[in-house]
Design a protein around this motif. Structure first.
Motif, PDB file in Angstrom:
ATOM      1  N   SER A  15      19.294   7.253  70.020  1.00 47.21           N
ATOM      2  CA  SER A  15      18.130   8.064  70.303  1.00 47.21           C
ATOM      3  C   SER A  15      17.352   8.194  69.002  1.00 47.21           C
ATOM      4  CB  SER A  15      18.570   9.435  70.827  1.00 47.21           C
ATOM      5  OG  SER A  15      17.509  10.353  70.727  1.00 47.21           O
ATOM      6  N   GLU A  16      16.152   7.647  68.964  1.00 44.90           N
ATOM      7  CA  GLU A  16      15.332   7.620  67.744  1.00 44.90           C
ATOM      8  C   GLU A  16      16.140   7.160  66.535  1.00 44.90           C
ATOM      9  OE1 GLU A  16      13.544  11.483  67.546  1.00 44.90           O
ATOM     10  OE2 GLU A  16      12.598  11.221  69.502  1.00 44.90           O
ATOM     11  N   GLY A  17      16.902   6.085  66.731  1.00 47.46           N
ATOM     12  CA  GLY A  17      17.645   5.478  65.630  1.00 47.46           C
ATOM     13  C   GLY A  17      18.953   6.153  65.293  1.00 47.46           C
ATOM     14  N   LEU A  18      19.346   7.176  66.061  1.00 46.72           N
ATOM     15  CA  LEU A  18      20.607   7.878  65.779  1.00 46.72           C
ATOM     16  C   LEU A  18      21.571   7.755  66.962  1.00 46.72           C
ATOM     17  CD1 LEU A  18      19.077  11.122  64.215  1.00 46.72           C
ATOM     18  CD2 LEU A  18      20.317   9.316  62.980  1.00 46.72           C
ATOM     19  N   PRO A  19      22.873   7.607  66.666  1.00 49.13           N
ATOM     20  CA  PRO A  19      23.848   7.370  67.730  1.00 49.13           C
ATOM     21  C   PRO A  19      24.020   8.557  68.691  1.00 49.13           C
ATOM     22  CG  PRO A  19      24.780   6.923  65.552  1.00 49.13           C
ATOM     23  CD  PRO A  19      23.481   7.599  65.329  1.00 49.13           C
ATOM     24  N   VAL A  20      24.308   8.199  69.941  1.00 48.51           N
ATOM     25  CA  VAL A  20      24.637   9.185  70.980  1.00 48.51           C
ATOM     26  C   VAL A  20      26.020   8.839  71.512  1.00 48.51           C
ATOM     27  CG1 VAL A  20      23.999  10.070  73.265  1.00 48.51           C
ATOM     28  CG2 VAL A  20      22.205   9.456  71.624  1.00 48.51           C
ATOM     29  N   GLY A  21      26.845   9.847  71.743  1.00 43.63           N
ATOM     30  CA  GLY A  21      28.191   9.627  72.264  1.00 43.63           C
ATOM     31  C   GLY A  21      28.349  10.146  73.679  1.00 43.63           C
ATOM     32  N   LEU A  22      29.166   9.430  74.464  1.00 43.41           N
ATOM     33  CA  LEU A  22      29.496   9.870  75.816  1.00 43.41           C
ATOM     34  C   LEU A  22      30.962  10.304  75.825  1.00 43.41           C
ATOM     35  CD1 LEU A  22      28.518   8.301  79.148  1.00 43.41           C
ATOM     36  CD2 LEU A  22      30.961   8.511  78.673  1.00 43.41           C
TER      37      LEU A  22
ATOM     38  N   GLU B 155      32.234   0.215  76.974  1.00 38.12           N
ATOM     39  CA  GLU B 155      31.950  -0.471  75.704  1.00 38.12           C
ATOM     40  C   GLU B 155      31.650  -1.955  75.938  1.00 38.12           C
ATOM     41  OE1 GLU B 155      34.506  -0.197  71.737  1.00 38.12           O
ATOM     42  OE2 GLU B 155      35.402  -1.630  73.132  1.00 38.12           O
ATOM     43  N   GLN B 156      32.478  -2.618  76.769  1.00 44.29           N
ATOM     44  CA  GLN B 156      32.290  -4.050  77.023  1.00 44.29           C
ATOM     45  C   GLN B 156      30.967  -4.305  77.752  1.00 44.29           C
ATOM     46  OE1 GLN B 156      34.519  -6.364  75.696  1.00 44.29           O
ATOM     47  NE2 GLN B 156      35.340  -4.502  74.790  1.00 44.29           N
ATOM     48  N   SER B 157      30.630  -3.430  78.713  1.00 46.70           N
ATOM     49  CA  SER B 157      29.399  -3.641  79.489  1.00 46.70           C
ATOM     50  C   SER B 157      28.158  -3.345  78.667  1.00 46.70           C
ATOM     51  CB  SER B 157      29.392  -2.745  80.725  1.00 46.70           C
ATOM     52  OG  SER B 157      30.547  -2.950  81.475  1.00 46.70           O
TER      53      SER B 157
ATOM     54  N   ASP C  57      28.366   2.994  86.867  1.00 52.16           N
ATOM     55  CA  ASP C  57      28.170   2.797  88.299  1.00 52.16           C
ATOM     56  C   ASP C  57      28.253   1.303  88.632  1.00 52.16           C
ATOM     57  OD1 ASP C  57      27.162   3.961  90.945  1.00 52.16           O
ATOM     58  OD2 ASP C  57      25.710   2.358  90.529  1.00 52.16           O
ATOM     59  N   ALA C  58      27.629   0.488  87.793  1.00 53.50           N
ATOM     60  CA  ALA C  58      27.648  -0.966  87.997  1.00 53.50           C
ATOM     61  C   ALA C  58      29.053  -1.548  87.809  1.00 53.50           C
ATOM     62  CB  ALA C  58      26.663  -1.639  87.041  1.00 53.50           C
ATOM     63  N   CYS C  59      29.903  -0.820  87.078  1.00 56.94           N
ATOM     64  CA  CYS C  59      31.302  -1.256  86.901  1.00 56.94           C
ATOM     65  C   CYS C  59      32.161  -0.881  88.110  1.00 56.94           C
ATOM     66  CB  CYS C  59      31.931  -0.603  85.666  1.00 56.94           C
ATOM     67  SG  CYS C  59      31.240  -1.120  84.111  1.00 56.94           S
ATOM     68  N   GLY C  60      31.551  -0.228  89.084  1.00 47.96           N
ATOM     69  CA  GLY C  60      32.298   0.112  90.290  1.00 47.96           C
ATOM     70  C   GLY C  60      32.896   1.507  90.294  1.00 47.96           C
ATOM     71  N   VAL C  61      32.406   2.361  89.397  1.00 47.97           N
ATOM     72  CA  VAL C  61      32.874   3.753  89.369  1.00 47.97           C
ATOM     73  C   VAL C  61      31.916   4.592  90.200  1.00 47.97           C
ATOM     74  CG1 VAL C  61      33.285   5.746  87.871  1.00 47.97           C
ATOM     75  CG2 VAL C  61      33.832   3.453  87.061  1.00 47.97           C
TER      76      VAL C  61
ATOM     77  N   ARG D 261      18.837  11.147  78.400  1.00 50.84           N
ATOM     78  CA  ARG D 261      18.336   9.838  78.860  1.00 50.84           C
ATOM     79  C   ARG D 261      19.380   8.744  78.574  1.00 50.84           C
ATOM     80  NH1 ARG D 261      16.934   5.668  76.216  1.00 50.84           N
ATOM     81  NH2 ARG D 261      16.845   6.798  74.240  1.00 50.84           N
ATOM     82  N   CYS D 262      19.874   8.755  77.315  1.00 46.12           N
ATOM     83  CA  CYS D 262      20.895   7.795  76.900  1.00 46.12           C
ATOM     84  C   CYS D 262      22.154   7.905  77.765  1.00 46.12           C
ATOM     85  CB  CYS D 262      21.286   8.130  75.464  1.00 46.12           C
ATOM     86  SG  CYS D 262      21.080   6.808  74.333  1.00 46.12           S
ATOM     87  N   PHE D 263      22.576   9.147  77.974  1.00 44.34           N
ATOM     88  CA  PHE D 263      23.765   9.443  78.771  1.00 44.34           C
ATOM     89  C   PHE D 263      23.589   8.914  80.198  1.00 44.34           C
ATOM     90  CE2 PHE D 263      25.806  12.657  81.633  1.00 44.34           C
ATOM     91  CZ  PHE D 263      27.128  12.379  81.343  1.00 44.34           C
ATOM     92  N   ASN D 264      22.422   9.182  80.789  1.00 46.18           N
ATOM     93  CA  ASN D 264      22.179   8.758  82.175  1.00 46.18           C
ATOM     94  C   ASN D 264      22.134   7.238  82.302  1.00 46.18           C
ATOM     95  OD1 ASN D 264      22.172  11.281  83.449  1.00 46.18           O
ATOM     96  ND2 ASN D 264      20.078  11.669  82.698  1.00 46.18           N
ATOM     97  N   GLU D 265      21.613   6.550  81.290  1.00 45.68           N
ATOM     98  CA  GLU D 265      21.606   5.090  81.325  1.00 45.68           C
ATOM     99  C   GLU D 265      23.039   4.544  81.304  1.00 45.68           C
ATOM    100  OE1 GLU D 265      17.327   4.626  79.051  1.00 45.68           O
ATOM    101  OE2 GLU D 265      19.062   3.567  78.219  1.00 45.68           O
ATOM    102  N   ALA D 266      23.896   5.210  80.509  1.00 48.60           N
ATOM    103  CA  ALA D 266      25.298   4.784  80.467  1.00 48.60           C
ATOM    104  C   ALA D 266      25.979   5.036  81.815  1.00 48.60           C
ATOM    105  CB  ALA D 266      26.034   5.522  79.353  1.00 48.60           C
TER     106      ALA D 266
END
Lengths: 485, 94
Positions: free
Chosen positions: A447-454, A474-476, A288-292, A278-283
């Motif tokens: 995710s439930e208070g723990l970091p997720v990496g892409l 990171e900036q977005s 996508d919004a950055c034009g990729v 879920r986290c990954f897909n939101e990123a």
């Protein structure tokens, strides 16, 4: 001014402009270590006194108007697998508990000559073999986000130290994900550069065809800066790439509009925790919004990457670790031995921990007469298939994407008795090492208070490209992730 | 089980590891698990695939054979568990 909340680039500028002294910065971080280290155990050996002396020298140089280095006075932590001259280098093993190198690793030499001040050597899985830092002879490191959980591994000490602001940045090493996976689990940035971009001279060898030194930092700009410090040709490493490295920091602009990206199907579906996805897909939506443009690609050989890796890496390890025989350096058994053979066998059995012995056994088996073709030779052919799949992907796409780790930080003890389950923690990061390409892990949420990496992967020597994608993301996202500790 | 107790003992001998009975039993089970998983690679047709030796190909690297200072003997033996007169000491070999 709360110095420990600054990134390394800011600290470097503040010191250079004499707005703050190197000694003040070093003292602020040593205080922080004093405060949180007993909860984390990120370090094996601290070098506070040495750091104070060095900082005072730097301050004197600066006051005389002399050049003290590009990052003079900026604290750094070094994974205890990199040789540091006259300072213990243990690889988190009983085998090297009292080992004091007679030379610096090239990567260490480079950060020190830029003026960085080492605060200590960080904890890790023994000889970098593991995904949780639980395989350390000196005890586990705890995750600053939840001290009942692992920081990932094998560079777990470096990741925890940076996340907890014990240092602004650190060096790690990555053979199958050992920089990127702990970076993801601790909510920091970690990069494995192209094989050969950073010298391996003085990096205690685990699997020589896969090992690479890399930066672990609070943000992408620091990552670009630290990579710039350590990259470049070294005549002392015959696998070092002769090309001049790019200027990562000055060309870091986040301009990624029009880039073509693809999500690797085999690394982002089955076996990945749904909330990590879920986290990954939101990123992905943010990119996508950055034009990729983002598509999906299937790289079918990746299904076999984990199996090939757990043949190749132990095979190389079994050969590399043959040097630890109790003769030239390191531990020797106290047992009264009848001959040299018994001395070797007992030294190695008492000096190595369980995971290291397991991998030596696995590798020796895979290389032994009768099994070599079926296991080792076949694994090296699978490696070719993986390289070919990447090559095909680069014809259509600029970067490839996946989650960095299939789960968030797991509980201490949860996977330690089941090696195969532990090995699955590396499923997303391993293909990168097998192909020698660069990849970066950048925080993409909680995710439930723990970091997720892409994870962002790129073609060989395209570090600048993946840094720019990471920077734009990171900036977005603008997460400002900070562990509760 | 992919590997037998005899395999474990043979491999331990090759790897110069002294294993207890418990360790042997544990490794037999754990190595079998990993090798069982690794077996999926044996079913793939790789008859026309070259094995990889270097992921990032580089030409042979050579340098001029110049005389340079090497590590002094005192430094070289500094980390030895037992050294005398600049030599590494070991129990009897023959």
């Amino acid at each position: 001014m709360d110095l420990i909340e600054k990134d390394a680039l800011t600290l470097g500028r503040l010191i250079a402009r004499r707005e703050v002294s190197a000694s003040e910065v070093v003292e602020a971080y040593l205080n922080r270590i004093e405060k949180v280290e007993s909860m984390l155990h990120a370090f094996i050996n601290l070098s506070g006194d040495l750091a104070r002396r060095l900082a005072a020298e730097i301050d004197e140089k600066i006051s005389r108007g002399e050049n003290a280095g590009e990052f003079a006075g900026v604290p750094i932590a070094i994974k205890d697998v990199l040789s540091t001259k006259n300072f213990p280098t243990t690889c988190a093993s009983r085998m090297l508990e009292n080992f004091v190198p007679v030379y610096d690793a090239t990567a260490v030499e480079k950060v020190l000559s830029a003026g960085c001040v080492m605060l200590g050597k960080t904890n890790m899985d023994e000889f970098a073999m593991g995904s949780s830092t639980e395989n350390s002879y000196f005890g586990v490191t705890r995750n600053p986000w939840d001290t009942d959980r692992v920081p990932g591994g094998s560079s777990g000490g470096s990741a925890a130290a940076v996340a907890a602001r014990e240092v602004p940045w650190a060096l790690g090493s990555d053979t199958g994900g050992s920089i990127r996976q702990p970076a993801a689990l601790c909510g920091i940035v970690g990069m494995k550069p192209t094989y050969g971009l950073v010298s391996r001279y003085g990096l205690v060898a685990f699997a020589s065809s896969l090992d690479q030194v890399g930066p672990m930092t609070l943000n992408v700009s620091d990552c670009a800066a630290l990579l710039g410090l350590i990259a470049g040709h070294d005549p002392l490493d015959s696998t070092s790439i002769p090309d001049e490295p790019e200027d990562y920091l000055s060309e870091l602009n986040g301009e990624i509009r029009g880039l073509k990206a693809a999500v690797v199907k085999e690394l982002s579906g089955e076996g990945i925790d749904p909330d990590v996805l879920r986290c990954f897909n939101e990123a992905l939506d943010t990119l996508d919004a950055c034009g990729v443009s983002i598509e999906e690609v299937s790289l079918s050989s990746f299904e076999y990457a984990l199996s090939a890796y757990y043949i190749i890496a132990p095979a190389e390890a079994s050969s590399n670790l043959a040097r630890f025989d109790g003769v030239r350096y390191g531990f020797r058994t106290d047992h009264e031995c009848d001959d040299v053979w018994e001395m070797y066998d007992r030294t190695r059995s008492e000096g190595f921990g369980g995971e290291v012995k397991r991998r030596i056994m696995l590798g020796t088996y895979a290389l032994s007469a009768g099994y070599y073709e079926a296991y080792y030779a076949q694994a090296q052919k699978i490696r070719t298939l993986i390289i070919n799949d990447y090559r095909k992907a680069w014809e259509k796409f600029d970067v490839l994407l996946s989650p960095t780790s299939p789960t968030t930080a797991f509980r201490i003890g949860e996977k330690i008795d089941d090696p195969l389950t532990m090995y699955l923690s590396d499923v997303c990061t391993i293909p990168v090492n097998l192909a020698g390409i660069p990849a970066i892990s950048v925080p993409c949420g909680l995710s439930e208070g723990l970091p997720v990496g892409l994870q962002i992967m790129g073609p060989p020597l395209k570090e600048l490209r993946i840094l720019n994608v990471a920077y734009a993301l990171e900036q977005s996202l603008n997460l400002n992730m900070r562990p509760p500790i | 089980m992919v590997i037998s107790m005899e395999d474990v003992e043979h491999v331990a001998k090759l790897a110069r590891l002294y294993l207890t009975k418990e360790e042997k039993k544990m490794f037999k089970r754990q190595l079998s698990d990993v090798l069982e998983h690794a077996r999926i690679i044996s079913g793939i047709d790789t008859s026309d695939v070259e094995p990889t030796s270097h992921a990032i190909p580089l030409a042979n690297v050579a340098r001029e054979d110049e005389v340079r200072p090497s590590l002094p003997v005192e430094e070289a033996v500094r980390n030895a568990p037992w050294s005398e007169g600049g030599a590494f000491m070991v129990p009897k070999i023959i």
